[in-house]
Design a protein around this motif. Sequence first.
Motif, PDB file in Angstrom:
ATOM      1  N   LYS A  68       1.001  -1.259   0.115  1.00 29.55           N
ATOM      2  CA  LYS A  68       0.104  -0.191   0.253  1.00 29.55           C
ATOM      3  C   LYS A  68       0.866   1.387  -0.132  1.00 29.55           C
ATOM      4  O   LYS A  68       2.084   1.178  -0.055  1.00 29.55           O
ATOM      5  N   THR A 105      -6.103  12.728   0.384  1.00 29.87           N
ATOM      6  CA  THR A 105      -6.089  11.736   0.395  1.00 29.87           C
ATOM      7  C   THR A 105      -7.456  11.171  -0.282  1.00 29.87           C
ATOM      8  O   THR A 105      -7.425  10.344  -0.449  1.00 29.87           O
ATOM      9  N   GLY A 107      -8.207  12.625  -2.839  1.00 30.09           N
ATOM     10  CA  GLY A 107      -8.916  13.467  -4.495  1.00 30.09           C
ATOM     11  C   GLY A 107      -7.230  12.379  -5.169  1.00 30.09           C
ATOM     12  O   GLY A 107      -7.237  12.620  -6.428  1.00 30.09           O
ATOM     13  N   ARG A 108      -6.414  11.972  -4.264  1.00 32.83           N
ATOM     14  CA  ARG A 108      -5.460  11.039  -5.245  1.00 32.83           C
ATOM     15  C   ARG A 108      -5.270   9.941  -5.229  1.00 32.83           C
ATOM     16  O   ARG A 108      -5.323   9.119  -3.985  1.00 32.83           O
ATOM     17  N   GLU A 109      -5.661   9.253  -6.418  1.00 30.29           N
ATOM     18  CA  GLU A 109      -6.241   7.810  -6.692  1.00 30.29           C
ATOM     19  C   GLU A 109      -4.925   6.740  -5.561  1.00 30.29           C
ATOM     20  O   GLU A 109      -4.700   5.968  -5.073  1.00 30.29           O
ATOM     21  N   VAL A 110      -3.799   6.729  -5.901  1.00 30.12           N
ATOM     22  CA  VAL A 110      -2.520   6.280  -6.034  1.00 30.12           C
ATOM     23  C   VAL A 110      -2.220   6.571  -4.322  1.00 30.12           C
ATOM     24  O   VAL A 110      -1.465   5.527  -3.688  1.00 30.12           O
ATOM     25  N   ASP A 112      -3.045   4.802  -0.696  1.00 32.45           N
ATOM     26  CA  ASP A 112      -4.434   4.033  -0.212  1.00 32.45           C
ATOM     27  C   ASP A 112      -4.639   4.682   1.120  1.00 32.45           C
ATOM     28  O   ASP A 112      -5.714   4.032   1.867  1.00 32.45           O
ATOM     29  N   ARG A 131      -8.449   5.840   2.956  1.00 31.51           N
ATOM     30  CA  ARG A 131      -8.602   6.750   1.237  1.00 31.51           C
ATOM     31  C   ARG A 131     -10.561   5.822   0.782  1.00 31.51           C
ATOM     32  O   ARG A 131     -10.576   6.943   1.425  1.00 31.51           O
ATOM     33  N   VAL A 132      -9.931   4.573   0.793  1.00 35.26           N
ATOM     34  CA  VAL A 132     -11.423   3.563   0.376  1.00 35.26           C
ATOM     35  C   VAL A 132     -12.688   4.363   1.799  1.00 35.26           C
ATOM     36  O   VAL A 132     -14.182   4.194   1.642  1.00 35.26           O
ATOM     37  N   ILE A 135     -14.048   7.886   1.573  1.00 34.92           N
ATOM     38  CA  ILE A 135     -14.584   7.913   0.284  1.00 34.92           C
ATOM     39  C   ILE A 135     -16.392   7.532   0.782  1.00 34.92           C
ATOM     40  O   ILE A 135     -16.912   7.894   0.554  1.00 34.92           O
TER      41      ILE A 135
END
Length: 161
Positions: A68, A105, A107-110, A112, A131-132, A135
Amino acid sequence: MNLDQQILALIDKAQLYGVPPEWITQIAPVLIEYATGLQHLEYYILQSPESGWLLTTLSNRAEPDVQKKVIHAFSTLEDAKGFQLVPEPQIVAQREPVTHILFETVGREVIDSTIFFDTPGNRTTGYEIFRVNLIERIKEHQQIHRPSPKSNPRNLPPDIA
């Protein structure tokens, strides 16, 4: 800056992030909810001039293929500087508002997760925010606070019998 001031600063910078200010306003309660669970209003983030925030790739000891990417957020400048085993002169620690870190955190898909080190001098035990999870909480919040259509005969679909 208090949390409300941080959100206002994010809204002012919305165009720089490529999002409408209304979107930041909508997710602000979730950012504040997470931020109030942390001990500091600002944290230090390691960053380089050319690539921005320093991402660290962590591997699972039991399953080395499981990795991760995390951001480390430190409560003190000394902790941030001491994190690097071999200091690199181009890497600097910058103080960032906590809501901005949480926004990044999301906004950035990279990314975790972000690990917040709340206790000065302790760089081994932190509070990890995935991040998940952020969201999912934003989606829940939007579902709960979605405006309902007003009860008005003009809002009825045209094919209603």
